[in-house]
Design an enzyme around this catalytic site. Structure first.
Site, short mmCIF file in Angstrom:
data_model
loop_
_atom_site.label_atom_id
_atom_site.label_comp_id
_atom_site.label_asym_id
_atom_site.label_seq_id
_atom_site.Cartn_x
_atom_site.Cartn_y
_atom_site.Cartn_z
N SER A 133 0.88 -1.16 0.00
CA SER A 133 0.00 0.00 0.00
C SER A 133 0.92 1.21 0.00
O SER A 133 1.91 1.25 -0.72
CB SER A 133 -0.92 -0.05 1.22
OG SER A 133 -1.69 1.13 1.33
N TYR A 147 -4.62 7.48 -7.51
CA TYR A 147 -3.68 6.63 -6.76
C TYR A 147 -4.23 6.34 -5.35
O TYR A 147 -4.20 5.20 -4.89
CB TYR A 147 -2.33 7.33 -6.69
CG TYR A 147 -1.23 6.52 -6.03
CD1 TYR A 147 -0.83 5.30 -6.57
CD2 TYR A 147 -0.60 6.96 -4.88
CE1 TYR A 147 0.18 4.56 -5.97
CE2 TYR A 147 0.42 6.24 -4.28
CZ TYR A 147 0.81 5.03 -4.83
OH TYR A 147 1.81 4.29 -4.25
N LYS A 151 -4.97 2.76 -3.51
CA LYS A 151 -4.30 2.27 -2.30
C LYS A 151 -5.26 2.13 -1.11
O LYS A 151 -5.08 1.25 -0.27
CB LYS A 151 -3.10 3.17 -1.95
CG LYS A 151 -1.95 3.07 -2.97
CD LYS A 151 -1.38 1.65 -3.10
CE LYS A 151 -0.17 1.56 -4.02
NZ LYS A 151 0.34 0.21 -4.25
#
Ligand SMILES: NC(=O)c1ccc[n+]([C@@H]2O[C@H](COP(=O)([O-])OP(=O)(O)OC[C@H]3O[C@@H](n4cnc5c(N)ncnc54)[C@H](OP(=O)(O)O)[C@@H]3O)[C@@H](O)[C@H]2O)c1
Length: 272
Positions: A133, A147, A151
């Site tokens: 992560s 993004y 994550k």
């Protein structure tokens, strides 16, 4: 002694590549997978390392590679879902293709690899799955909405699997680095261009300046490889492993400060 075996995705550069070296140096057998095996370079000369093609966005090929590596090594103890990249820019400027690629690689790619390895690990009643992560999976910062979405998803799916796989003696772990000196902020960055430069130019420049500053003090990939090694060899049920000074500092501030304070501090730091 029983030699331990690990499969790593995205091993052609950065954290993945360093992790291959780190485990091989400690006597592990390593399946170093990458979408283009020609990028293996000197990894081919490291004893115990075998190179395999694996693009996490190609379901059939990914499954075949995982089965082959499992057969070749007679089992896999640890899988590291490392392959990934960051799309950076204004959401308004992102096309469907960029959105889909970000989620396909970072989220669906991780889910695929887990789905293919699970029946094998479950049959063996042991295994560890380690997902990369980021601090980007715990807090939202500007211009990284795609993004962050990817994550946060990795954090959620891994925490869910923690309970689901506990009865089968399969551990799951999350690695949370801050900025790391790799290709991430260079070649791998997918820059999203603003739809209208003038509207977003001020925030874009300030945020880029802030990220470039944080990357000046980025951790070395070995710091993350060490965190992955700690996660891979831990007997505990610890789920999250922050990696690097900046990650620890940001995660601590995020945990102890009220949300409004943290966001105000972030705006002051970035000057937006
Ligand atoms: N660097 C940071 O600041 C940082 C911070 C927190 C988390 N992370 C995470 O750490 C992981 C590794 O990133 P890095 O920093 O080591 O960056 P990197 O040097 O750019 O490495 C990314 C790796 O992912 C591979 N990859 C990309 N798309 C792929 C696909 N479809 N199938 C298989 N492999 C693919 C790349 O392969 P190619 O060589 O073929 O492009 C490369 O090997 C990522 O998940 C990233 O989100 C990085």
């Amino acid at each position: 002694m029983n030699t331990k075996k690990i499969l790593i995705t995205g091993a052609s550069s950065g954290i993945g590549r360093e992790t291959v070296r780190y485990f091989a140096a400690r006597g592990w057998k390593v399946a170093a997978t990458m979408r283009n095996p020609e990028k293996a370079g000197d990894l081919v000369n490291i004893p115990g390392v075998a190179i395999y093609p694996l693009d996490v966005t190609q379901p059939h090929g990914a499954e075949q590679t995982i089965l082959k590596a499992w057969q070749d090594m007679e089992g896999i103890d640890v899988v590291v879902n490392n392959a990934g990249y960051g799309a950076l820019g204004i959401l308004e400027g992102a096309g469907d293709e960029q959105i889909i690629r970000q989620i396909d690689t970072n989220v669906l790619g991780t889910l695929r690899v887990i789905r293919y390895i699970l029946p094998l690990m479950r049959e063996r009643k042991k295994g560890t799955i380690i997902n990369l992560s980021s601090i980007a999976g715990k807090m939202g910062l500007p211009l990284y909405s795609l993004y962050h979405a990817s994550k946060y998803a990795v954090e959620g799916l891994t925490e869910s699997l923690f309970y689901e796989l506990h009865p089968f003696n399969i551990k799951v772990k999350i690695i949370e680095p801050g900025p790391v000196k790799t290709e991430f902020n260079g070649r791998s960055k997918d820059e999203i261009l603003p739809p209208d430069d003038q509207k977003y130019i001020a925030i874009s420049q300030k945020v880029s300046h802030f990220y470039n500053k944080t990357f000046k003090y980025a951790a070395q990939p070995e710091v993350v490889a060490k965190a992955i090694y700690r996660a891979a060899t831990s007997r505990s049920n610890k789920l999250r492993y922050p990696a690097g000074f900046q990650a620890k500092m940001f995660l601590l501030l995020y945990r102890i400060l009220p949300g409004t304070w943290f966001r105000r501090l972030t705006r002051i730091l970035i000057n937006i």
